[in-house]
Design an enzyme around this catalytic site. Sequence first.
Site, short mmCIF file in Angstrom:
data_model
loop_
_atom_site.label_atom_id
_atom_site.label_comp_id
_atom_site.label_asym_id
_atom_site.label_seq_id
_atom_site.Cartn_x
_atom_site.Cartn_y
_atom_site.Cartn_z
N GLU A 18 1.07 -1.22 0.11
CA GLU A 18 -0.08 0.03 -0.19
C GLU A 18 0.87 1.20 -0.15
O GLU A 18 1.77 1.30 0.85
CB GLU A 18 -0.83 -0.02 1.07
CG GLU A 18 -1.94 1.16 1.44
CD GLU A 18 -2.66 0.92 2.48
OE1 GLU A 18 -3.43 0.20 2.67
OE2 GLU A 18 -2.76 2.03 3.24
N ASP A 126 -11.65 9.81 7.78
CA ASP A 126 -11.75 10.32 9.28
C ASP A 126 -11.98 11.73 9.08
O ASP A 126 -12.24 12.50 8.18
CB ASP A 126 -10.43 10.45 9.70
CG ASP A 126 -10.02 8.80 10.32
OD1 ASP A 126 -10.95 8.31 10.84
OD2 ASP A 126 -8.88 8.42 9.91
#
Length: 319
Positions: A18, A126
């Site tokens: 990632e 978030d």
Amino acid sequence: MKISDILTGSTKAYPSLEIVPPLRGITKKELIESIAPFMEFSPKYINVTSHRDEFEFREEADGSFSRHLVRNRISETTVCAAIMSRYDVETVPHIICAGTTAEEIESKLDNLEFLGINNIVALRGDSMTGEKRFSPTPGGYRYASELVEGIRRYQGSAGYQRNRKEGDSDRYFCIGVGGYPEKHFEAANIETDIENLKKKIDAGADYIITQMFFDNNVYYDFVRRCREAGITVPIIPGLKPLSTARQINMIPESFSLDIPVELTSEIAKAGTDKEAVYRIGTEWCIEQCRDLIAHGVPAVHFYTMGKSQNIVNILKECF
Ligand code: FAD
């Protein structure tokens, strides 16, 4: 190729990587060079994270404040396209609800289908800096499960529908979602968090990637609880090697997880010896990775976070 097909077709554990999109100002050549060390391991796919836009307030000459959009990073779609133009590898962009409307997400899906990308990781994202709790954008999604439903509803532009195979209309994208072995920081307990995780699977997600953890027993226990809750999809463990002593405090704070005392005391013993800390973090991760593979995990996901040398060392030892 869809990640779900890669997972079913693999006979042994493979690594997935990632990466975080580069900051604006970095060139495509620099991006390609930064992932080159991973490519000798022929990863089956590379995930690219997504980052919400932030706003900042600037004081004007008359004393009033104006709101400005700050986009620091190259978009995940652009990074995926750049990687695919150089390497023959699948890319998996992350899509987040945060700061985006459902319509904007549909347009993003059209762009991905245009590029031939049919893998996605669907996440909530978030709150904005300074915001206490996550609040959805008007016309956007509140939870990742709603995003998964939205992606499954997406039919594609007329041209794409024409090209799809029969029965593929709502399954064009293979969808991964996030899972939290030490529970998501907002959840009241692990049981409700796993119930909420199941909502993402019931909405149509194909597999789970976990948040990083430093104690494999936490992962094994999480998988057991998920299976008991009726979650049957693959659960890919996520790992990140510690590389600095500061991370002993930063990682638990940022990701709401524990670091085992055996690891913190080893790092404490290393004191100010940065190389020793780096080595201890890497060796711990190698042990975790070997143990996971011995337990039959389908893949191991590495959060590279802009670092490559320690991950390369781990890949050399474990795959
Ligand atoms: P959700 O699944 O929506 O869960 C969020 C909270 O809401 C949890 O506490 C859950 O229990 C609760 N909840 C869920 N559904 C319901 C419901 N129906 N009713 C009540 N409560 C509910 N962030 C980024 O910004 N960009 C990235 O690229 C990125 N990549 C990530 C990759 C992985 C593998 C992981 C594990 C996390 C990643 N994150 C990323 C971080 C993620 O966005 C945050 O952890 C975020 O706080 C939660 O996202 P989620 O998709 O797990 O949310």
